[in-house]
Enzyme design. Sequence first.
Site, PDB file in Angstrom:
ATOM      1  CD  GLU A  92       8.267  -3.100  -3.594  1.00 32.45           C
ATOM      2  OE1 GLU A  92       8.061  -2.520  -2.517  1.00 32.45           O
ATOM      3  OE2 GLU A  92       8.190  -4.341  -3.715  1.00 32.45           O
TER       4      GLU A  92
ATOM      5  CG  ASP B  70       3.650  -2.462   2.524  1.00 30.83           C
ATOM      6  OD1 ASP B  70       3.246  -2.070   1.417  1.00 30.83           O
ATOM      7  OD2 ASP B  70       4.846  -2.733   2.745  1.00 30.83           O
TER       8      ASP B  70
END
Length: 529
Positions: free
Chosen positions: A191, A348
Site C-alpha cells: 500500500e 496495481d
Amino acid sequence: MARPIYLNLVLHAHLPYVRHPEYADALSETWLFEAINECYLPLLRMLDRLARDQVDYRLTLSLSPTLLSQLDDPLLKQRFRDYNLRRIRLAEQEIERLRHRPKMQRLARWYSNLFVTNLDDFEQRYQTDLPGAFAAHRQTGRLVLITTAATHGFLPLLRADATAIGSQIRVGLDAFRRRFGFASKGFWLPECGYYPGLERELAAHGIGYFYTENHAILHAEPVPAAGVYAPVQVGGVQAFARHPALSAAVWCAHQGYPGHPYYREYHRDIGFELSEAVLRPCLLDGDVRVNTGIKYHRVTGHEQKALYEPERAAEQAWRHAEQFVMAAEQVATSAKGRDAVLLNVPFDAELFGHWWFEGPIWLEAVLRCCAQRYSPLQLTSAQHWLQSGRDTHCAQLAASSWGEKGYNQYWLNAETCWIYPKLRQSQQTLSQLARQFVDLDRQDWRCRALNQAARNLLLAQASDWPFMLSAKTLPDYARQRVENHLARFNYLQDSVLRHRINSDYLEALEYLDNIFPALDFRDYAVRLG
C-alpha cells in the site's frame, strides 16, 4: 540541449490468500482465476510479442509472495483449468443462443476463442508455470522482478512489535529467493505504506530501493530540490516516489482512460443478467451467481449500453497511449533543475486487463512508443537508474501511503481498529514461544505446530482484510479471514503449551494454509532486522 527524460513503469501484482481447499467452490478463488485470465496471461503474451519484435523496453514487475504461492499451487492450477472449461462451455452455449443476433453472436465467438486461448496458453505455452514465464523474460534484462512483504502486511500499523516488521520483510524476501533463485534488491512497500525508520529494516535485509507515495518526498526534511523527479536516499536505501498526475491519468475513476465509452464495461456481466438455467455451467455450488468474463457491452453513460467492439477499443487504447507519452513529456518540461528527469509511474497490475480490459494493449503501446528512436522518453527501471551512478539527495521521508488521505486511515478506523491489538498480542506470544522452544527438533510436532501458528499470524496480518472492511467489499469474508487465522493461531499455541494436540487437525491446518513451507518459527526468537 534538452534534459533526458526517463519513464519508470512499475506493476505490482498481488492478491490476498484466497485458497480454500475445504470447499468444492469458493467465490474468493475466482478472483485469482479472473486475474490469471484477464491480467497475468495478457501481460505474458504482451512480453512475448515485445521479445519477438526485439523491442528494447524496460518494465518492473513486483510479484507478491502470496500471489506466487497460489500461482504455484497444484490444486489451484487444476481448479483454474476447470474454471476455464466451464466458461468455454458457456461461450459455446451463447453462440447457439445468439444465433439470431449476429452482432452479439460475433462477440460470443470472440469470447469463446479468448477462453480457449487462455487455457491453451496456460497449459501448453507456459506449462502452468506463470512465475517461470515471467522469470524467462527477466533473463533478457528488460523485465525487472521484485517482491513485497510476505502477506502484504501494512507495515506502519505493525511496527508496534519489531519482529512483525522483520518477519514480513524476511519471509517475503526468502519466498521470492527460493522461487526464483536470486534476491530481490527492490521492494514494494505494501500500500506504499512508509514510516520513518522503516528504511533501517529494509537496509538490514539487503534492500537497495523501494517505492513510496509522492508526499513522502514532498514533505521530507529537507525537501529534495528535485522533488519527485529523482530518487531520495534515506538510511542508505533509495526511495522512488509515484508521480501523481501521470498515475491519475490511468487509474482515476472519474477522469482516467478506463472510463472511455469505447472500452469494455466491467460491471455488465451475463453472470448477473441471464437465467440460472443458461448460466448453469458457471454457477458456484449450483446457485451462486459470479462473473463469467462474458461482457457484451462497452462503457456508456446510460442504461442502454452499446455493444462492445474489440477492434475499436484497441485503437482507442493506442490513442490513449500516445496521449500519455505526450503528457509525460509535458510534465517533464515543468520539472525544476537541469539534471535528468525521472517519472515514476507505478500501478496495481490487476488494473491492466481485469478492471481495465484494454489495459495490456495500452501498456504495450506505451512501451513500443517509448522504445522508438525518435521518442524523447527513455524507458528505465529503478535498478537501471541506480546502476548509472547518479548522485542522489539525502533526506528523512515523511510518513505516507497511497490510501485515501495519504496516511493510515483506510487501514485503521472504526471498522478495523479491533484487529491490531489482537495481532500485537499474537506476535508477542509467538516471540515468547520461539524463545522458549528454540531447541525443538524440526520433526517434533510442537515445531510443526508453531510453524503453522506463524503462517496463520502472517496471513492474519495481510493488509487486504482491513482494506476490504473499509471498502465494504465482502466485509463478512474479510472479518472471517482475520478471525479464523487468529483462532487457528490460538489453538496451535495453546496446544503447544498444554503438550497435547489433535494430530489430524494439525495436518488439516497445514493443508489448509500451506504457504511458506520453509518458514521457521525460531526466527521469531530474536529481533529480525
